[in-house]
Design an enzyme around this catalytic site. Structure first.
Site, PDB file in Angstrom:
ATOM      1  N   LEU A 130       0.862  -1.171   0.000  1.00  0.00           N
ATOM      2  CA  LEU A 130       0.000   0.000   0.000  1.00  0.00           C
ATOM      3  C   LEU A 130       0.904   1.228   0.000  1.00  0.00           C
ATOM      4  CD1 LEU A 130      -2.680  -0.888   2.731  1.00  0.00           C
ATOM      5  CD2 LEU A 130      -2.955  -1.020   0.258  1.00  0.00           C
ATOM      6  N   ASP A 131       0.454   2.298  -0.644  1.00  0.00           N
ATOM      7  CA  ASP A 131       1.218   3.539  -0.619  1.00  0.00           C
ATOM      8  C   ASP A 131       1.393   4.000   0.827  1.00  0.00           C
ATOM      9  OD1 ASP A 131       1.218   3.503  -3.373  1.00  0.00           O
ATOM     10  OD2 ASP A 131      -0.505   4.837  -3.552  1.00  0.00           O
ATOM     11  N   LYS A 132       2.431   4.782   1.069  1.00  0.00           N
ATOM     12  CA  LYS A 132       2.734   5.275   2.414  1.00  0.00           C
ATOM     13  C   LYS A 132       1.508   5.868   3.091  1.00  0.00           C
ATOM     14  CE  LYS A 132       5.316   8.916   4.795  1.00  0.00           C
ATOM     15  NZ  LYS A 132       6.272  10.038   4.662  1.00  0.00           N
TER      16      LYS A 132
ATOM     17  N   THR B 211      -1.705   5.539   2.345  1.00  0.00           N
ATOM     18  CA  THR B 211      -2.938   4.755   2.250  1.00  0.00           C
ATOM     19  C   THR B 211      -2.995   3.825   3.450  1.00  0.00           C
ATOM     20  OG1 THR B 211      -2.966   4.832  -0.168  1.00  0.00           O
ATOM     21  CG2 THR B 211      -4.234   3.075   0.874  1.00  0.00           C
TER      22      THR B 211
ATOM     23  N   ARG C 202      -5.618   5.891  -7.511  1.00  0.00           N
ATOM     24  CA  ARG C 202      -5.356   7.336  -7.585  1.00  0.00           C
ATOM     25  C   ARG C 202      -5.237   7.798  -9.029  1.00  0.00           C
ATOM     26  NH1 ARG C 202      -0.148   7.764  -3.924  1.00  0.00           N
ATOM     27  NH2 ARG C 202      -0.443  10.006  -4.280  1.00  0.00           N
TER      28      ARG C 202
END
Length: 318
Positions: A135-137, A139, A234
């Site tokens: 997961l993105d930082k 998120t 996104r």
């Protein structure tokens, strides 16, 4: 470490994509790494640089001259984890926003990988400490981690076969009129290399979305990943002109409803991460075969954002 490889394309690979052929010829290296080398010009075919998707016709001379940085394993660090489930093969956790998954440039420690190694030192024996997706930082939400080689292989195959169910909550700018599906390939941005973009030569990507709740000029969506490309939701939502609230890369400036209260304006402007939460995860257990599902509510900042939108909508009803 320098890698030097030389070979010739055999007849049984005639018609294959270059990246597929190299993956067959050099099984010690992952296809993704070989593809990176091709794109970086570190692979030549009869002395020429080619694309990963170019077909081979047999007999070509392949030369690989690449450099591989030797990664030091992350160190174990006592970082608190919100563990939802674990057994000897799996670990499911609720990642907070702000926690980086893998060590990298600018984040040598303090990551999820460091925390996992503190929780279970044996994860050092698995690729990437058992992390099979990310997961993105900024998120938040559910992630699964493998705790055995059998589970790592099985989970990786499930993800590649698109058999892992991943559903997200997202708040976007704009009033979405109905659910839909975005099918648009994603690649690294040609100019801004830390960003992703929809591109014709990108990798196939598909996102389904349906309406959760509409507000005055925002909508909460439930997004389901068919594929798992970097920044996929996104990028896809921005592509169809419904960017995520708070997204510092793809979101643009905050959109403020007419006659919004000062408190609501402060909430919108103060929400400085993408409003995205991995709320539901489903997969087949690698050993028992049981179908497992987990669900977790979004964190407090996300809930505060939703509550502010409800209040704004109620204040301007009618």
């Amino acid at each position: 470490m320098d890698v030097e490889l030389d070979t010739e394309i055999p007849d049984d690979l005639i018609g294959s994509r270059l990246d597929q052929a190299l993956a067959s010829l050099f099984p010690d290296y992952s296809r993704s790494r070989l593809t990176q080398w091709i794109r970086a010009g570190e692979v030549t075919v009869d002395g020429h640089v080619r694309r990963p998707k170019d077909k081979v016709s047999g007999g070509e001379q392949i030369v690989v001259r690449a450099h591989v940085e030797i990664e030091r394993p992350p160190v174990a660090q006592a970082i608190e984890l919100d563990i939802v489930f674990h057994d000897e093969h799996l670990l499911v956790l609720n990642k907070p926003a702000g926690l980086v998954v893998h060590p990298g440039a600018g984040n040598s420690d303090g990551t999820l990988a460091n925390a996992l190694l503190h929780f279970d030192a044996q994860l050092a024996d698995l690729p990437r400490a058992g992390i099979v997706h990310r997961l993105d930082k900024d998120t938040s939400g559910l992630m699964v981690v493998a705790r055995s080689l059998v589970a790592h292989k099985y989970l990786t195959e499930q993800i590649q076969a698109r058999e892992v169910h991943r559903e997200y909550l997202a708040v976007v700018h704009g009033v979405v009129t109905g659910g839909g599906r975005v099918e648009a390939p994603i690649a690294r941005h040609r100019v801004h290399r830390t960003r992703m973009a929809v591109a014709e030569d990108g990798r196939y990507a598909a996102t389904e979305y349906r309406i959760g709740q509409r507000y005055r000029i925002h909508t909460e969506l439930r997004c389901k990943l068919e594929t798992g490309r970097t920044h996929q939701i996104r990028v896809h939502m921005s592509h169809i002109r419904y960017p995520l609230v708070g997204d510092p890369v793809y979101g643009g400036r905050p959109r403020i409803p007419r006659d919004a209260s000062d408190s609501f304006i402060a909430v919108l402007r103060g929400f400085r991460r993408q409003a995205l939460h991995a709320t539901r995860l489903g997969l087949q257990h690698p050993i028992s075969g049981e179908e497992l599902f987990w669900e977790c509510p979004p964190p407090a900042d996300y809930c505060d954002l939703i509550e502010a939108m409800k209040i704004d909508q109620a204040d301007h009803a009618g």
